[in-house]
Scaffold this motif. Sequence first.
Motif, mmCIF file in Angstrom:
data_model
loop_
_atom_site.group_PDB
_atom_site.id
_atom_site.type_symbol
_atom_site.label_atom_id
_atom_site.label_comp_id
_atom_site.label_asym_id
_atom_site.label_seq_id
_atom_site.Cartn_x
_atom_site.Cartn_y
_atom_site.Cartn_z
ATOM 1 N N ILE A 135 36.976 31.061 32.038
ATOM 2 C CA ILE A 135 38.199 31.201 32.095
ATOM 3 C C ILE A 135 38.792 30.569 32.238
ATOM 4 O O ILE A 135 39.469 30.253 32.430
ATOM 5 N N ALA A 144 45.445 31.665 30.705
ATOM 6 C CA ALA A 144 44.529 32.123 32.013
ATOM 7 C C ALA A 144 45.955 33.276 32.824
ATOM 8 O O ALA A 144 46.850 33.149 32.102
ATOM 9 N N LEU A 153 43.940 43.802 36.228
ATOM 10 C CA LEU A 153 44.644 43.375 35.032
ATOM 11 C C LEU A 153 45.112 44.052 33.940
ATOM 12 O O LEU A 153 43.843 44.689 33.238
ATOM 13 N N PHE A 169 39.060 47.025 32.308
ATOM 14 C CA PHE A 169 39.766 46.678 33.677
ATOM 15 C C PHE A 169 40.146 47.508 34.821
ATOM 16 O O PHE A 169 40.660 47.572 35.353
ATOM 17 N N SER A 174 38.751 43.625 37.389
ATOM 18 C CA SER A 174 40.827 42.537 37.868
ATOM 19 C C SER A 174 39.879 41.501 39.331
ATOM 20 O O SER A 174 40.955 40.478 39.126
ATOM 21 N N TRP A 177 38.221 38.728 38.368
ATOM 22 C CA TRP A 177 39.427 37.848 37.602
ATOM 23 C C TRP A 177 39.756 36.683 38.476
ATOM 24 O O TRP A 177 40.030 36.007 38.380
ATOM 25 N N LYS A 178 40.575 37.774 39.338
ATOM 26 C CA LYS A 178 41.692 37.002 40.282
ATOM 27 C C LYS A 178 41.257 36.004 41.081
ATOM 28 O O LYS A 178 41.616 35.064 41.724
ATOM 29 N N SER A 202 34.890 41.837 29.847
ATOM 30 C CA SER A 202 36.547 41.886 29.613
ATOM 31 C C SER A 202 36.858 40.725 29.469
ATOM 32 O O SER A 202 37.898 40.883 28.906
ATOM 33 N N ILE A 203 36.256 39.764 29.399
ATOM 34 C CA ILE A 203 36.319 38.249 28.805
ATOM 35 C C ILE A 203 36.603 38.490 27.670
ATOM 36 O O ILE A 203 37.796 37.783 26.805
ATOM 37 N N TYR A 206 39.512 39.928 26.817
ATOM 38 C CA TYR A 206 41.419 38.915 26.637
ATOM 39 C C TYR A 206 41.365 37.694 25.761
ATOM 40 O O TYR A 206 42.396 37.499 25.374
#
Length: 228
Positions: A135, A144, A153, A169, A174, A177-178, A202-203, A206
Amino acid sequence: MNSQNGFLLSFIKYGENDAILHCFTEEEGFQTYFLKGIYTRNNKKKAFLLPLNKLNFSIRVGRSGSMQTISNLEILNLHDVYTDIKANTVVFFISDFLNQILRNENKNPAVFYVIDEFIDQLNNKNYQSHLIFLIKILKIQGVAPLLDEGNFLDPETGTFSHFSSHLLFDEEISLFWKSIISSPNPYDNKIPFSKRKVFLDSILVYYHYHISDFKTPNSLEIIQQIFE
């Protein structure tokens, strides 16, 4: 002759005794080097050829446009990551990952620094460090997610919304991530062991949306096994 510090991303044996190295260097970014005689019987430096080893390369200046040749290499940092099965698996995955996404990267001190930082985290047995690191790379590349009030997300738009747009997500993923994106010390964030596999998935989703021609690293299956 010039000298470069860099991280070894991958290497290929060439002929009986030589090798071609792909590296990310501090001064010139991604570079490909020719290393002669590394696989000869008495050359002890073949032990230096480990993914993400930080090395100093003495480069012989050749013809313009030709592959640069290494006349000597020395190891800069000694780590225990290669004797730790979990850490070793993570190193191979990240080197595989970086060898793909940094191919067109020129000098970038921020990328060089975060690789160094990541290796230190892994050396200290932070086995989730690769999740944070990937990330951080997105932030450096300027892709990002943008922070806002939503709880979900959207990986395609890179924004948080009030409604789920992708199965992976959910609100919990999510939030991870945040928290990582907004934290001044991202490595302090803790991803529960039971969630690390789906968080890594999930990464990768993305990256597929935001990094051109991204392909899932071949070593994914191996690293996923350490989360089972």
